[in-house]
Design a protein around this motif. Structure first.
Motif, mmCIF file in Angstrom:
data_model
loop_
_atom_site.group_PDB
_atom_site.id
_atom_site.type_symbol
_atom_site.label_atom_id
_atom_site.label_comp_id
_atom_site.label_asym_id
_atom_site.label_seq_id
_atom_site.Cartn_x
_atom_site.Cartn_y
_atom_site.Cartn_z
ATOM 1 N N PHE A 1 -6.379 -0.103 -10.746
ATOM 2 C CA PHE A 1 -4.946 -0.129 -10.413
ATOM 3 C C PHE A 1 -4.648 0.892 -9.314
ATOM 4 O O PHE A 1 -3.906 0.616 -8.375
ATOM 5 N N SER B 1 -6.577 1.883 -7.068
ATOM 6 C CA SER B 1 -7.133 1.379 -5.816
ATOM 7 C C SER B 1 -6.190 0.345 -5.190
ATOM 8 O O SER B 1 -5.944 0.361 -3.978
ATOM 9 N N ILE B 2 -5.648 -0.538 -6.016
ATOM 10 C CA ILE B 2 -4.652 -1.513 -5.536
ATOM 11 C C ILE B 2 -3.472 -0.749 -4.943
ATOM 12 O O ILE B 2 -3.006 -1.032 -3.835
ATOM 13 N N GLN C 1 -3.326 2.206 -3.714
ATOM 14 C CA GLN C 1 -3.643 2.843 -2.429
ATOM 15 C C GLN C 1 -3.684 1.834 -1.288
ATOM 16 O O GLN C 1 -3.216 2.106 -0.190
ATOM 17 N N SER C 2 -4.227 0.653 -1.571
ATOM 18 C CA SER C 2 -4.311 -0.344 -0.500
ATOM 19 C C SER C 2 -2.918 -0.731 -0.018
ATOM 20 O O SER C 2 -2.705 -0.988 1.155
ATOM 21 N N PHE C 3 -1.946 -0.719 -0.940
ATOM 22 C CA PHE C 3 -0.583 -1.137 -0.577
ATOM 23 C C PHE C 3 0.073 -0.179 0.407
ATOM 24 O O PHE C 3 1.059 -0.521 1.050
ATOM 25 N N LEU D 1 -1.387 1.041 2.991
ATOM 26 C CA LEU D 1 -2.121 1.089 4.258
ATOM 27 C C LEU D 1 -1.450 0.374 5.418
ATOM 28 O O LEU D 1 -1.833 0.557 6.563
ATOM 29 N N ASP D 2 -0.485 -0.507 5.144
ATOM 30 C CA ASP D 2 0.171 -1.210 6.249
ATOM 31 C C ASP D 2 1.617 -0.720 6.295
ATOM 32 O O ASP D 2 2.504 -1.308 5.662
ATOM 33 N N PRO D 3 1.855 0.375 7.046
ATOM 34 C CA PRO D 3 3.095 1.147 6.907
ATOM 35 C C PRO D 3 4.408 0.357 6.826
ATOM 36 O O PRO D 3 5.195 0.645 5.929
ATOM 37 N N SER E 1 4.706 -0.766 3.227
ATOM 38 C CA SER E 1 3.924 0.045 2.294
ATOM 39 C C SER E 1 4.462 -0.034 0.869
ATOM 40 O O SER E 1 3.814 0.400 -0.058
ATOM 41 N N SER E 2 5.642 -0.610 0.693
ATOM 42 C CA SER E 2 6.210 -0.819 -0.652
ATOM 43 C C SER E 2 5.942 0.387 -1.560
ATOM 44 O O SER E 2 5.286 0.270 -2.593
#
Lengths: 583, 583
Positions: A430, A432-433, A435-437, A439-441, A444-445
């Motif tokens: 979770f 990791s998910i 953190q990935s969110f 990454l696209d500023p 970034s939600s």
């Protein structure tokens, strides 16, 4: 020779009723003797060595311990062999010539019960200074404790092997047979199995009337008829006793370290401070004295990591359960040595009381003279059936306790390992998910990412809760199961006593019928067998009563902790669920 | 030769934008031809075979499928090789002489886009009766589905390998290069990598202006500027669609069996009944038509155990998620073929609509002509950075989704295995204790035994609850993760399109600067690259929007089910705890 010194602690303490509290004799005399094997002996345990008839042996000490000698055979193997199998060869003047197979203790006729115990009264076993040297200083992990023996007629077919439970049959010295056959004219044959608990415990001697009634018996334990059969009469002064606050102590300027427990009996309210070795001394006294009673085992020794917190905690919990059983028992709780253990706060008094307890004559066979039994008639066959029924029950309960112990231990392992790991992995995934969110500023939600990250931490935490949970439930279950494993493992030997007594009654009756024995003598045997039967039934009754109390408490405590655990997990999850509310 | 017939279904469906919906040509013509290898080809996949320059080959069918021929080399190996590498030798009169490397579709100049697709319009691909033969009748488990391709530039370093995800690069026919270089005077070099999705999808052709504007374009999809950049304009008629009630149907008197789903779009409220193969047909149309859009993958095929309840349930759940993504998508949801799929209830109309969809010209490169983009200036470098940022995000999210899928799958396994077993063992052990308590009748403690037995059953039941729980939480998580695995696996190829377009812009600008290209032509390339950039950003935007909705929903649903689960366990335990109250 150094090898044998530490084995002494195993030798000191052997199965029920045959306890030596001295340290290794080797430590005292340290002189080698030669001996010759009278018979061939095949070793059956790793401490023992084979000896051949006529073989020359070196004996490290002429004083046998519980019928065993330590020495070296002609092949250089060192270990134990039965003292009665060898003849010691005198090679100096003085007292060293001893033929164990022929020696007789009849030189002290006033203490005619000593024949069922190895003479060891001359040893400095009650030297208190000596004491400090064996509990906390040993660095050997004693992974077998011969006190936890299970009789060969016991529960060895158990599907779950418990590495703590070993059975080590001990020989007893020949002379008890040869001697007792010299006494009185009884025609009933002695048991030929020297290793039988029936013989060792002195019950055979008691049944056969070899134990004379003593003039004055201070102790007395009554058995009365209860709703479910014979029962121990309640102690007139029932009490409980707390065991608390294990504290590390040092002496000799920090060279010696040990743990001291605060022991507070409810009827005095005055704490005394006791070490494990004091418990162990008391335990050995109990084994020495009490026949027909299932003495609760002490929590096992563990030499390495002895001061680790978990070990200290575990020992404390188990000492508490041990103490609970002691104080609950109408006979054990009234034992003078126990009273001394619970009350004495003075060093000098302690030594005096200790010596007094060690000189107690009402032990083993004599202990059975202290019973007051009801007049009610009990058909011996009914008693035998009752005991058979208990035997079947005890066997099955022992199996079940072993099974539950096994399952519970495995569950502890799963809690600390698999369960924890699974939930932590889920938590990590979770995270990791989350953190990935980020990454696209523009997308970034943050709030969602934050909530998912919180969920991740929650599951990591739940993993930790799983790992912690055994402390609150499974450990207590294991503690109680361990107590019951100990209590149950005593019963095969105890039942065996009664079986031996029944056999004697039948034999004597047959002999009486055939005119080979006085009816009076046969009646005596039958009467004494009744005593043993009443005592055993009272002990069974006590076991059942405690079992009901203990297992009810165990199950309730387990379920309460389980419920609290699942509620806590649910609450944690609810808290994290709310993080998603306003997204 | 039988071997190849079933491989056709793999060949039919190849990676994005190059889809054939015909069955194997072999099935139709079944005649062998000889051919000669023009070049050496090294096989890279197990279906392929090596061929040597000048080697003689046997061709099982002269019609290539997606640029591949099936045949046998001189060493007797059978398999696929690129049609463009061989020259077919005519050995009969008629149409069999085909030189794939030289053939040109310029004979049909009115359909000048057909060159990016293998000509196959003469095949009876729209014969509905033929259709029924490959979904439910195959007994081969297709454990690789080439549609789920991950680009070689994609996420292959993922630490968790997913056996469902394979990448199978497909060659394309040489002639598209040779031919397009015959068209128009563009000086910008064609991509030499025939296997590049940039080329295959037709985006290269579109960027280079090889795709002429058409006179009348019925379809139009608008991109508008939203708060977070370009976005698809919402559909004027948004709707949802349920997929329910999978029902086993039979035809031909029970010889054929299949599952039919009730599909009900919200805006009509009229159900239609669709089989998996209808979904599959639609899916292939989507792949065929939509460039730059991440088409959600269908739930995987599974030929064996297809009618097992769990499989049907899983497919249904995943079709629902697939449908949700379809109806949520402003472009996909408005596709005429999708409308046909959702609405048509008449057999004859179905065939007509199906044929119409298959003849749709606005596919692949042409589809990009349907975009209406805003006038806002976007710096190409900014767009490139946006896309790079998305690429990093998508890679990490793909990894995380894979990680969570892995952990979740493992957790499912634990629930069904380890967790269930542990609790059942605990339950059994309690039962065993309970039974032992009944064995000594005067002390059978029925009520306690009963309570412990109940506790045993409760834990056995809790074991079952653990085993059942994935149905309520983990399965849904896995379903959603699977949808996202599919969506994410499309992005490397889609991003690759944009990368190719950027490269063309830079190349053309350089050429224009060097006076080697008209500025007008370079401007045209830049303008068309803007279109691709807007479309890709709109698609990224849509992905992010759905991701936020979907993951919020997924986490909430999971947590709610988890809370309910732990509460249920707690309640069960409370009920059993009460059994001990009045003992």
């Amino acid at each position: 020779m150094q090898d044998f010194i530490h084995k002494c602690s195993i030798l000191d303490i052997v199965s029920r009723g045959k306890i030596k509290d001295s340290c290794c004799l080797l430590c005292v005399t340290k002189m080698s003797l030669r001996a010759k094997a009278l018979y061939t002996f095949q070793s059956e345990n790793k401490e023992e060595i084979n000896i051949q008839e006529n073989e020359e042996l070196v004996i490290f000490d002429e004083n046998s311990v519980d019928g065993w000698l330590q020495g070296e055979n002609s092949r250089g193997e060192r270990g134990l062999f039965p003292a009665s199998y060898v003849h010691i060869i005198r090679n100096r003047s003085g007292s060293n010539l001893t033929d164990h197979s022929l020696s007789s203790p009849e030189s002290s006729p006033g203490k005619d019960l000593s024949y069922i115990h190895t003479p060891s009264t001359t040893l400095p076993s009650d030297d208190d200074d000596d004491w400090d040297d064996w509990d906390e200083t040993s660095t050997v992990v004693e992974d077998e404790d011969p006190r936890r023996g299970v009789g060969a007629n016991g529960h060895s077919q158990n599907p779950y092997s418990n590495p703590n439970v070993h059975y080590r049959p001990k020989p007893y010295m020949e002379r008890q047979d040869s001697m007792s056959s010299n006494r009185k004219g009884s025609m009933v044959g002695r048991n030929l199995n020297r290793f039988s608990s029936f013989v060792r415990s002195g019950v055979e001697a008691f049944i056969l009337g070899d134990v004379p009634m003593m003039a004055k018996i201070a102790e007395s334990y009554s058995i009365e008829m209860g709703p479910r059969g014979p029962q121990w009469k309640e102690s007139p002064q029932p009490f409980t006793c707390s065991v608390e606050d294990p504290t590390k102590q040092t002496k000799f300027k920090g060279i010696k370290t040990y743990i001291s427990y605060r022991v507070t009996p409810s009827h005095t309210g005055r704490p005394v401070y006791r070490r494990y070795k004091h418990f162990d001394w008391l335990y050995n006294r109990l084994l020495h004295k009490f026949t027909v009673i299932s003495v609760p085992h002490l929590p096992e020794k563990q030499a390495t990591g002895r001061f680790e917190e978990d070990f200290i905690e575990k020992r404390k919990r188990r000492l508490i359960l041990w103490m609970d059983h002691m104080t609950s028992h109408p006979v054990l709780s009234q034992y003078e040595g126990f009273e001394h253990f619970l009350m004495c706060g003075d060093d000098k008094q302690w030594k005096l009381g200790k010596r007094r307890a060690e000189k107690d004559e009402m032990v083993g066979a004599h202990f059975m003279l202290t019973f007051q039994i009801p007049n009610e008639h009990q058909d011996l066959q009914d008693v035998e059936e009752r005991i058979d029924s208990f035997k079947v029950f005890a066997k099955k309960m022992d199996d079940s306790v072993m099974q539950l112990t096994h399952v519970t231990s495995e569950l502890v392992r799963k809690h600390l390992g698999g369960f924890r790991k699974e939930f932590q992995r889920l938590g990590n995934a979770f995270q990791s998910i989350s953190q990935s969110f980020l990454l696209d500023p523009p997308y970034s939600s943050d709030a969602l990412s934050n909530a998912i990250s919180h969920t991740g931490r929650t599951y990591e935490n739940i993993g930790e809760m799983f790992a912690e949970q055994p402390k609150y439930d499974l450990f207590h279950m294991l503690d109680k199961l361990s107590l019951y494993q100990g209590l149950l493992s005593n019963f095969p030997d105890i039942i065996h006593l009664q079986k031996g007594a029944f056999a004697k009654v039948k034999e004597s009756q047959r002999m009486s019928d055939e005119g080979k024995m006085d009816q009076e003598e046969a009646n005596g045997i039958r009467k004494r067998c009744r005593t043993v039967g009443f005592a055993l039934q009272a002990e069974m009754n006590h076991f059942h009563q405690r079992r009901e109390v203990d297992f009810k408490e165990m199950m309730q405590a387990y379920l309460r902790q389980q419920i609290a655990f699942y509620q806590r997990v649910g609450q944690q999850l609810e808290r994290t669920l709310h993080m998603y509310d306003n997204l």
